[in-house]
Structures are given as structure tokens and as C-alpha cells.
Design a protein around this motif. Structure first.
Motif, PDB file in Angstrom:
ATOM      1  N   UNK A  56      39.406  15.296 -27.315  1.00 51.38           N
ATOM      2  CA  UNK A  56      40.756  15.045 -26.809  1.00 51.38           C
ATOM      3  C   UNK A  56      41.838  15.547 -27.772  1.00 51.38           C
ATOM      4  N   UNK A  57      41.735  15.213 -29.055  1.00 53.35           N
ATOM      5  CA  UNK A  57      42.755  15.622 -30.033  1.00 53.35           C
ATOM      6  C   UNK A  57      42.917  17.141 -30.112  1.00 53.35           C
ATOM      7  N   UNK A  58      41.831  17.931 -30.124  1.00 52.75           N
ATOM      8  CA  UNK A  58      42.017  19.387 -30.139  1.00 52.75           C
ATOM      9  C   UNK A  58      42.712  19.919 -28.879  1.00 52.75           C
ATOM     10  N   UNK A  59      42.442  19.313 -27.722  1.00 48.05           N
ATOM     11  CA  UNK A  59      43.127  19.733 -26.491  1.00 48.05           C
ATOM     12  C   UNK A  59      44.606  19.390 -26.583  1.00 48.05           C
ATOM     13  N   UNK A  60      44.922  18.191 -27.064  1.00 49.85           N
ATOM     14  CA  UNK A  60      46.322  17.799 -27.238  1.00 49.85           C
ATOM     15  C   UNK A  60      47.031  18.763 -28.188  1.00 49.85           C
ATOM     16  N   UNK A  61      46.380  19.124 -29.286  1.00 54.02           N
ATOM     17  CA  UNK A  61      46.976  20.043 -30.257  1.00 54.02           C
ATOM     18  C   UNK A  61      47.237  21.414 -29.625  1.00 54.02           C
ATOM     19  N   UNK A  66      51.677  25.021 -27.548  1.00 55.68           N
ATOM     20  CA  UNK A  66      52.304  25.908 -26.556  1.00 55.68           C
ATOM     21  C   UNK A  66      53.604  25.332 -25.980  1.00 55.68           C
ATOM     22  N   UNK A  67      53.878  24.058 -26.260  1.00 52.22           N
ATOM     23  CA  UNK A  67      55.151  23.393 -25.953  1.00 52.22           C
ATOM     24  C   UNK A  67      55.606  23.484 -24.503  1.00 52.22           C
ATOM     25  N   UNK A  68      54.684  23.741 -23.577  1.00 52.80           N
ATOM     26  CA  UNK A  68      55.038  23.798 -22.164  1.00 52.80           C
ATOM     27  C   UNK A  68      55.785  25.050 -21.754  1.00 52.80           C
ATOM     28  N   UNK A  69      55.932  26.006 -22.674  1.00 55.64           N
ATOM     29  CA  UNK A  69      56.680  27.232 -22.352  1.00 55.64           C
ATOM     30  C   UNK A  69      55.901  28.510 -22.639  1.00 55.64           C
ATOM     31  N   UNK A  70      54.963  28.438 -23.555  1.00 50.60           N
ATOM     32  CA  UNK A  70      54.194  29.627 -23.912  1.00 50.60           C
ATOM     33  C   UNK A  70      52.917  29.667 -23.080  1.00 50.60           C
ATOM     34  N   UNK A  71      52.702  30.743 -22.329  1.00 50.26           N
ATOM     35  CA  UNK A  71      51.489  30.806 -21.500  1.00 50.26           C
ATOM     36  C   UNK A  71      50.224  31.024 -22.326  1.00 50.26           C
ATOM     37  N   UNK A  72      49.104  30.677 -21.719  1.00 48.02           N
ATOM     38  CA  UNK A  72      47.793  30.888 -22.319  1.00 48.02           C
ATOM     39  C   UNK A  72      46.832  31.302 -21.212  1.00 48.02           C
ATOM     40  N   UNK A  73      45.709  31.881 -21.610  1.00 47.86           N
ATOM     41  CA  UNK A  73      44.674  32.270 -20.654  1.00 47.86           C
ATOM     42  C   UNK A  73      43.783  31.078 -20.373  1.00 47.86           C
ATOM     43  N   UNK A  74      43.351  30.961 -19.130  1.00 50.19           N
ATOM     44  CA  UNK A  74      42.368  29.948 -18.756  1.00 50.19           C
ATOM     45  C   UNK A  74      41.577  30.472 -17.572  1.00 50.19           C
ATOM     46  N   UNK A  87      52.815  21.649 -19.032  1.00 52.44           N
ATOM     47  CA  UNK A  87      54.024  21.023 -19.551  1.00 52.44           C
ATOM     48  C   UNK A  87      53.820  19.577 -19.984  1.00 52.44           C
ATOM     49  N   UNK A  88      52.819  18.907 -19.448  1.00 54.27           N
ATOM     50  CA  UNK A  88      52.581  17.522 -19.859  1.00 54.27           C
ATOM     51  C   UNK A  88      51.117  17.155 -19.627  1.00 54.27           C
ATOM     52  N   UNK A  89      50.729  16.053 -20.215  1.00 50.88           N
ATOM     53  CA  UNK A  89      49.367  15.547 -20.060  1.00 50.88           C
ATOM     54  C   UNK A  89      49.379  14.033 -20.198  1.00 50.88           C
ATOM     55  N   UNK A  90      48.308  13.387 -19.716  1.00 45.24           N
ATOM     56  CA  UNK A  90      48.152  11.946 -19.815  1.00 45.24           C
ATOM     57  C   UNK A  90      46.844  11.653 -20.553  1.00 45.24           C
ATOM     58  N   UNK A  91      46.896  10.714 -21.488  1.00 48.21           N
ATOM     59  CA  UNK A  91      45.712  10.336 -22.254  1.00 48.21           C
ATOM     60  C   UNK A  91      45.443   8.855 -22.027  1.00 48.21           C
TER      61      UNK A  91
END
Length: 109
Positions: A56-61, A66-74, A87-91
Motif C-alpha cells: 500500500x505505501x509504495x502505491x501511495x508514494x 504524480x500529484x494528480x496532474x502528471x500522467x503515467x503508463x498503466x 487524482x485521489x485514493x482511499x485507504x
């Protein structure tokens, strides 16, 4: 551009959004046209469970970086590699050190 490498748990879902412009006329008639070159967007929602420190912590990091603005590949569950933002997540703690993170990926072009 970085890649989100974690696999979501089974049960992920997608929402397909078609961007359209609608002009409504007084007699009840409406005219619709597609908006933009990439007018079809596929957004995904899903969860990942596991140990807090190693999963969980590595995913949060990653998401925070990326701060909800920088795209990434998935690579989505259909096997298609696209650019997304989150842009957001729930833990939530499930039991002991077993945690769950809920994510929503919005496709970007």
C-alpha cells in the motif's frame, strides 16, 4: 514517463465516457456532435490489498509523486497500455496489517 506496475485485484471496473456537445432547441429537438479528436475516454476503478509497508505505501508514494496532474503508463485489465492520472485514493485497514487502497484512473491523451 513512469509506469504503474501493480496489478489491481479482480473486480476492477471501467467507465467509458464519450465527449459530446449537445445543442437543445425549443421544439424538443437536440443535436449532438462529438467533441475533440479523442472523444472516447475509458476510466478504471479498482482496489489493491496487501501489507501496508510493502504494497500500500509504495502505491501511495507513486500516486503522490504524480500529484494528480502528471500522467503515467498503466496496462489496464483488458491488456491495453494507456496514459492515466489518479487524482485521489482511499485507504482502509481490513484486519491487522492487511490494508486496501481504492484507486480511480482517468485516461488522458
Amino acid at each position: 514517463m513512469k509506469t504503474f506496475t501493480w496489478k489491481l485485484n479482480a473486480g476492477a471496473s471501467c467507465e467509458v465516457v464519450h465527449q459530446v456537445t449537445k445543442t437543445q432547441f425549443g421544439d424538443g429537438y437536440a443535436q449532438r456532435t462529438s467533441f475533440g479528436i479523442n472523444n472516447k475516454r475509458t476510466d478504471w476503478s479498482g482496489v489493491k490489498t496487501g501489507d501496508f509497508a510493502t504494497v500500500i505505501a509504495p502505491i501511495m508514494a507513486f500516486v503522490d509523486e504524480h500529484k494528480g496532474i502528471t500522467p503515467f503508463w498503466w496496462t489496464n485489465p483488458h491488456g491495453k497500455r494507456c496514459k492515466y492520472i489518479c487524482t485521489d485514493y482511499q485507504v482502509a485497514q481490513r484486519k491487522g496489517n492487511f490494508w486496501q487502497i481504492g484507486l480511480k484512473f482517468e485516461q488522458v491523451f
